[in-house]
Design an enzyme around this catalytic site. Structure first.
Site, PDB file in Angstrom:
ATOM      1  N   HIS A   1     -19.457 -60.277  34.109  1.00 59.06           N
ATOM      2  CA  HIS A   1     -18.562 -61.228  33.438  1.00 59.06           C
ATOM      3  C   HIS A   1     -18.200 -60.761  32.034  1.00 59.06           C
ATOM      4  O   HIS A   1     -18.969 -60.052  31.376  1.00 59.06           O
ATOM      5  CB  HIS A   1     -19.116 -62.658  33.442  1.00 59.06           C
ATOM      6  CG  HIS A   1     -20.229 -62.955  32.497  1.00 59.06           C
ATOM      7  ND1 HIS A   1     -21.519 -63.211  32.906  1.00 59.06           N
ATOM      8  CD2 HIS A   1     -20.255 -63.082  31.150  1.00 59.06           C
ATOM      9  CE1 HIS A   1     -22.273 -63.483  31.867  1.00 59.06           C
ATOM     10  NE2 HIS A   1     -21.538 -63.401  30.775  1.00 59.06           N
TER      11      HIS A   1
ATOM     12  N   ASN B   1     -23.658 -59.631  35.728  1.00 57.08           N
ATOM     13  CA  ASN B   1     -22.840 -59.763  36.939  1.00 57.08           C
ATOM     14  C   ASN B   1     -21.388 -59.342  36.689  1.00 57.08           C
ATOM     15  O   ASN B   1     -20.505 -59.635  37.474  1.00 57.08           O
ATOM     16  CB  ASN B   1     -22.896 -61.198  37.477  1.00 57.08           C
ATOM     17  CG  ASN B   1     -22.340 -62.215  36.488  1.00 57.08           C
ATOM     18  OD1 ASN B   1     -21.851 -61.851  35.428  1.00 57.08           O
ATOM     19  ND2 ASN B   1     -22.397 -63.485  36.841  1.00 57.08           N
TER      20      ASN B   1
ATOM     21  N   GLU C   1     -16.668 -65.655  35.090  1.00 59.11           N
ATOM     22  CA  GLU C   1     -17.642 -65.274  36.109  1.00 59.11           C
ATOM     23  C   GLU C   1     -16.934 -64.610  37.294  1.00 59.11           C
ATOM     24  O   GLU C   1     -15.702 -64.713  37.424  1.00 59.11           O
ATOM     25  CB  GLU C   1     -18.375 -66.538  36.583  1.00 59.11           C
ATOM     26  CG  GLU C   1     -19.196 -67.227  35.492  1.00 59.11           C
ATOM     27  CD  GLU C   1     -20.548 -66.562  35.248  1.00 59.11           C
ATOM     28  OE1 GLU C   1     -20.648 -65.317  35.352  1.00 59.11           O
ATOM     29  OE2 GLU C   1     -21.502 -67.299  34.941  1.00 59.11           O
TER      30      GLU C   1
ATOM     31  N   ASP D   1     -15.254 -67.668  23.655  1.00 60.75           N
ATOM     32  CA  ASP D   1     -15.707 -68.746  24.533  1.00 60.75           C
ATOM     33  C   ASP D   1     -16.614 -69.708  23.779  1.00 60.75           C
ATOM     34  O   ASP D   1     -17.003 -69.446  22.635  1.00 60.75           O
ATOM     35  CB  ASP D   1     -16.412 -68.160  25.764  1.00 60.75           C
ATOM     36  CG  ASP D   1     -17.435 -67.073  25.422  1.00 60.75           C
ATOM     37  OD1 ASP D   1     -17.778 -66.932  24.229  1.00 60.75           O
ATOM     38  OD2 ASP D   1     -17.880 -66.363  26.326  1.00 60.75           O
TER      39      ASP D   1
END
Ligand code: GLP
Length: 249
Positions: A135, A133, A140, A66
Protein backbone atom coordinates in the site's frame (compact mmCIF):
# COMPACT_ATOMS: atom_id res chain seq x y z
CA UNK A 1 12.65 5.19 -12.73
CA UNK A 2 15.81 5.74 -10.72
CA UNK A 3 16.54 3.13 -8.07
CA UNK A 4 19.25 3.77 -5.52
CA UNK A 5 20.32 1.14 -3.00
CA UNK A 6 21.98 2.36 0.20
CA UNK A 7 23.75 0.56 3.02
CA UNK A 8 21.58 1.76 5.88
CA UNK A 9 18.65 3.88 6.93
CA UNK A 10 20.66 7.05 7.55
CA UNK A 11 22.15 6.89 4.05
CA UNK A 12 18.64 6.42 2.60
CA UNK A 13 17.48 9.48 4.57
CA UNK A 14 20.35 11.59 3.26
CA UNK A 15 19.73 10.52 -0.35
CA UNK A 16 16.02 11.34 -0.16
CA UNK A 17 16.80 14.60 1.65
CA UNK A 18 19.08 15.50 -1.28
CA UNK A 19 16.09 15.26 -3.64
CA UNK A 20 13.95 17.54 -1.44
CA UNK A 21 16.84 19.91 -0.77
CA UNK A 22 17.52 20.36 -4.50
CA UNK A 23 13.81 20.82 -5.26
CA UNK A 24 13.23 23.37 -2.50
CA UNK A 25 16.37 25.37 -3.27
CA UNK A 26 15.35 25.50 -6.91
CA UNK A 27 11.89 26.86 -6.17
CA UNK A 28 9.51 23.99 -5.31
CA UNK A 29 6.40 25.44 -3.68
CA UNK A 30 4.56 22.25 -2.71
CA UNK A 31 5.83 19.06 -1.15
CA UNK A 32 3.97 15.92 -0.14
CA UNK A 33 4.77 14.30 3.20
CA UNK A 34 4.29 10.73 4.41
CA UNK A 35 4.04 9.17 7.86
CA UNK A 36 5.21 5.81 9.19
CA UNK A 37 8.76 4.99 10.34
CA UNK A 38 10.43 5.00 6.93
CA UNK A 39 10.42 8.78 6.33
CA UNK A 40 11.82 9.63 9.78
CA UNK A 41 15.46 9.58 8.65
CA UNK A 42 14.52 11.99 5.86
CA UNK A 43 12.85 14.41 8.28
CA UNK A 44 15.84 14.26 10.65
CA UNK A 45 18.21 15.12 7.81
CA UNK A 46 16.02 17.94 6.46
CA UNK A 47 15.73 19.42 9.95
CA UNK A 48 19.54 19.30 10.28
CA UNK A 49 19.96 21.04 6.93
CA UNK A 50 17.39 23.65 7.95
CA UNK A 51 19.33 24.37 11.15
CA UNK A 52 22.86 24.08 9.84
CA UNK A 53 22.78 24.69 6.11
CA UNK A 54 20.16 27.38 5.60
CA UNK A 55 17.59 25.15 3.91
CA UNK A 56 14.37 27.17 4.19
CA UNK A 57 10.83 25.93 3.61
CA UNK A 58 9.31 29.39 4.07
CA UNK A 59 7.86 29.39 0.57
CA UNK A 60 6.71 25.77 0.70
CA UNK A 61 3.32 24.31 1.56
CA UNK A 62 3.16 20.67 2.63
CA UNK A 63 0.34 18.21 1.95
CA UNK A 64 -0.21 14.99 3.87
CA UNK A 65 -1.13 11.74 2.19
CA UNK A 66 -3.64 10.44 4.67
CA UNK A 67 -5.25 10.56 8.10
CA UNK A 68 -7.02 8.24 10.52
CA UNK A 69 -10.74 8.78 11.01
CA UNK A 70 -12.01 9.57 14.46
CA UNK A 71 -8.86 10.31 16.47
CA UNK A 72 -9.37 13.44 18.56
CA UNK A 73 -7.52 16.54 17.35
CA UNK A 74 -4.00 16.55 18.78
CA UNK A 75 -3.99 12.75 19.38
CA UNK A 76 -0.29 11.83 19.24
CA UNK A 77 -0.92 9.24 16.50
CA UNK A 78 -3.08 11.43 14.27
CA UNK A 79 -0.97 11.98 11.20
CA UNK A 80 -1.34 15.75 11.42
CA UNK A 81 0.19 15.54 14.89
CA UNK A 82 2.91 13.05 13.87
CA UNK A 83 4.05 15.37 11.08
CA UNK A 84 4.00 18.34 13.45
CA UNK A 85 6.13 16.47 16.00
CA UNK A 86 8.55 14.81 13.58
CA UNK A 87 9.03 17.61 11.07
CA UNK A 88 6.81 20.66 10.77
CA UNK A 89 7.44 22.12 14.24
CA UNK A 90 11.20 22.06 13.57
CA UNK A 91 11.24 23.89 10.24
CA UNK A 92 9.69 27.01 8.71
CA UNK A 93 7.05 25.60 6.36
CA UNK A 94 4.49 28.10 5.05
CA UNK A 95 1.72 25.65 5.93
CA UNK A 96 0.69 22.04 6.29
CA UNK A 97 -2.62 20.60 5.12
CA UNK A 98 -4.08 17.15 5.55
CA UNK A 99 -7.43 15.40 5.26
CA UNK A 100 -9.88 16.13 8.11
CA UNK A 101 -10.45 12.77 9.79
CA UNK A 102 -12.63 14.41 12.44
CA UNK A 103 -15.19 15.82 10.02
CA UNK A 104 -18.88 15.06 10.52
CA UNK A 105 -19.10 14.63 6.73
CA UNK A 106 -16.10 12.49 5.85
CA UNK A 107 -16.89 12.04 2.21
CA UNK A 108 -17.20 15.80 1.77
CA UNK A 109 -13.91 16.25 3.70
CA UNK A 110 -12.22 13.78 1.31
CA UNK A 111 -13.57 15.55 -1.78
CA UNK A 112 -12.55 18.97 -0.55
CA UNK A 113 -9.05 17.76 0.33
CA UNK A 114 -8.67 16.29 -3.15
CA UNK A 115 -9.79 19.60 -4.63
CA UNK A 116 -7.30 21.46 -2.42
CA UNK A 117 -4.40 19.23 -3.52
CA UNK A 118 -5.39 19.68 -7.16
CA UNK A 119 -5.85 23.45 -6.95
CA UNK A 120 -2.62 23.99 -4.97
CA UNK A 121 -0.64 21.51 -7.03
CA UNK A 122 0.74 19.76 -8.74
CA UNK A 123 2.77 18.70 -5.73
CA UNK A 124 6.40 19.17 -6.77
CA UNK A 125 7.91 16.28 -4.81
CA UNK A 126 5.89 13.61 -3.03
CA UNK A 127 7.50 11.41 -0.37
CA UNK A 128 6.12 7.87 -0.07
CA UNK A 129 6.65 4.87 2.18
CA UNK A 130 5.29 1.44 1.30
CA UNK A 131 3.27 -0.98 3.40
CA UNK A 132 4.23 -4.65 3.62
CA UNK A 133 1.21 -5.41 1.39
CA UNK A 134 2.25 -2.82 -1.20
CA UNK A 135 0.00 0.00 0.00
CA UNK A 136 0.95 3.64 -0.48
CA UNK A 137 -0.78 6.32 1.53
CA UNK A 138 -3.63 4.16 2.81
CA UNK A 139 -4.48 2.73 -0.60
CA UNK A 140 -4.84 -0.92 0.27
CA UNK A 141 -4.71 -3.75 -2.31
CA UNK A 142 -7.76 -3.46 -4.58
CA UNK A 143 -7.58 0.36 -4.77
CA UNK A 144 -8.21 1.62 -8.30
CA UNK A 145 -5.07 2.96 -9.92
CA UNK A 146 -6.92 6.18 -10.79
CA UNK A 147 -8.65 6.55 -7.39
CA UNK A 148 -9.11 9.96 -5.79
CA UNK A 149 -9.04 11.03 -2.14
CA UNK A 150 -11.68 9.04 -0.26
CA UNK A 151 -12.72 7.36 2.95
CA UNK A 152 -11.61 3.75 3.09
CA UNK A 153 -11.15 0.82 5.48
CA UNK A 154 -7.82 -0.63 6.58
CA UNK A 155 -6.97 -4.30 6.13
CA UNK A 156 -6.31 -6.26 9.30
CA UNK A 157 -2.64 -6.61 8.23
CA UNK A 158 -2.17 -2.84 8.09
CA UNK A 159 -3.94 -2.40 11.44
CA UNK A 160 -1.60 -5.05 12.92
CA UNK A 161 1.43 -3.38 11.29
CA UNK A 162 0.46 0.00 12.72
CA UNK A 163 -0.51 -1.37 16.16
CA UNK A 164 3.03 -0.67 17.40
CA UNK A 165 2.16 3.02 17.47
CA UNK A 166 -0.88 2.44 19.72
CA UNK A 167 -1.47 0.73 23.08
CA UNK A 168 -3.13 -2.19 21.29
CA UNK A 169 -4.43 -3.18 17.86
CA UNK A 170 -7.98 -2.43 19.04
CA UNK A 171 -7.06 1.24 19.27
CA UNK A 172 -5.94 1.46 15.62
CA UNK A 173 -8.79 3.16 13.73
CA UNK A 174 -10.53 1.04 11.11
CA UNK A 175 -11.28 3.88 8.76
CA UNK A 176 -9.02 6.48 7.17
CA UNK A 177 -9.06 9.21 4.55
CA UNK A 178 -6.33 8.79 1.95
CA UNK A 179 -5.24 10.56 -1.18
CA UNK A 180 -6.09 8.17 -4.01
CA UNK A 181 -3.55 6.57 -6.32
CA UNK A 182 -4.64 8.98 -9.07
CA UNK A 183 -4.22 11.94 -6.72
CA UNK A 184 -0.76 10.79 -5.64
CA UNK A 185 0.24 10.18 -9.26
CA UNK A 186 -0.51 13.78 -10.14
CA UNK A 187 2.63 14.90 -8.26
CA UNK A 188 5.53 15.82 -10.56
CA UNK A 189 8.12 13.65 -8.80
CA UNK A 190 7.43 10.61 -6.60
CA UNK A 191 10.12 9.55 -4.13
CA UNK A 192 9.65 6.21 -2.39
CA UNK A 193 11.78 5.13 0.56
CA UNK A 194 11.81 1.59 1.95
CA UNK A 195 14.02 -0.01 4.57
CA UNK A 196 14.16 -3.52 6.01
CA UNK A 197 13.78 -7.02 4.61
CA UNK A 198 10.11 -7.09 5.60
CA UNK A 199 9.52 -4.66 2.72
CA UNK A 200 11.48 -6.64 0.10
CA UNK A 201 8.50 -8.54 -1.29
CA UNK A 202 6.33 -5.44 -1.63
CA UNK A 203 9.21 -3.51 -3.24
CA UNK A 204 9.88 -6.25 -5.81
CA UNK A 205 6.17 -6.53 -6.64
CA UNK A 206 5.86 -2.76 -6.94
CA UNK A 207 8.88 -2.25 -9.18
CA UNK A 208 9.05 -5.45 -11.16
CA UNK A 209 5.63 -7.09 -10.96
CA UNK A 210 2.57 -6.32 -13.08
CA UNK A 211 0.91 -2.92 -12.73
CA UNK A 212 -2.17 -3.93 -10.79
CA UNK A 213 -4.53 -2.71 -8.10
CA UNK A 214 -3.44 -5.77 -6.12
CA UNK A 215 -0.12 -4.00 -5.54
CA UNK A 216 -1.06 -0.32 -5.22
CA UNK A 217 2.58 0.84 -5.32
CA UNK A 218 2.94 -0.70 -8.80
CA UNK A 219 1.25 2.50 -10.02
CA UNK A 220 4.75 4.04 -9.77
CA UNK A 221 5.73 2.15 -12.92
CA UNK A 222 3.33 4.36 -14.87
CA UNK A 223 4.80 7.63 -13.61
CA UNK A 224 7.44 9.51 -15.57
CA UNK A 225 9.53 10.77 -12.67
CA UNK A 226 10.15 8.33 -9.85
CA UNK A 227 13.08 7.92 -7.47
CA UNK A 228 13.17 4.82 -5.27
CA UNK A 229 15.64 4.76 -2.39
CA UNK A 230 16.11 1.37 -0.76
CA UNK A 231 18.16 0.05 2.11
CA UNK A 232 19.90 -3.20 1.07
CA UNK A 233 17.42 -5.47 2.89
CA UNK A 234 14.44 -3.89 1.15
CA UNK A 235 16.19 -4.32 -2.24
CA UNK A 236 16.93 -7.99 -1.63
CA UNK A 237 14.33 -9.47 -3.97
CA UNK A 238 14.93 -7.10 -6.86
CA UNK A 239 16.22 -9.04 -9.82
CA UNK A 240 17.44 -6.27 -12.00
CA UNK A 241 18.89 -3.49 -9.90
CA UNK A 242 21.35 -1.47 -11.84
CA UNK A 243 22.02 2.17 -11.32
CA UNK A 244 19.41 4.36 -12.87
CA UNK A 245 17.14 1.67 -14.24
CA UNK A 246 16.16 -1.07 -11.84
CA UNK A 247 12.67 -1.68 -13.15
CA UNK A 248 13.79 -1.88 -16.73
CA UNK A 249 12.04 1.36 -17.72
C1 GLP B 1 1.18 3.67 7.03
C2 GLP B 1 1.10 4.93 6.17
C3 GLP B 1 1.88 4.78 4.87
C4 GLP B 1 3.25 4.19 5.17
C5 GLP B 1 3.11 2.82 5.77
C6 GLP B 1 4.43 2.13 6.05
O1 GLP B 1 0.22 2.74 6.71
N1 GLP B 1 -0.24 5.30 5.87
O2 GLP B 1 1.98 6.04 4.25
O3 GLP B 1 3.99 4.10 3.98
O4 GLP B 1 2.43 3.02 7.02
O5 GLP B 1 4.93 2.51 7.28
P1 GLP B 1 6.38 2.22 7.84
O6 GLP B 1 7.28 3.14 7.13
O7 GLP B 1 6.28 2.53 9.29
O8 GLP B 1 6.66 0.79 7.57
Amino acid sequence: MDVVVERDEAACGATVADVFDRAVRSGARTIGLATGSSPLSVYRELIRRHREEGLSFAAVRAFLLDEYVGLPAGHPQSYAQVIRTEFASHVDLAGVSGPDGGSSDLSCAADSYDALVVSSGPVDVQLLGIGANGHIGFNEPGSALDSRTRVTTLTSQTRQDNARFFASVDEVPRRVITQGLGTISSARHLVLIATGEHKAKAVAAALEGPVTAECPASVLQRHLMVTVVLEEGAAKLLGRVRSGDAAGH
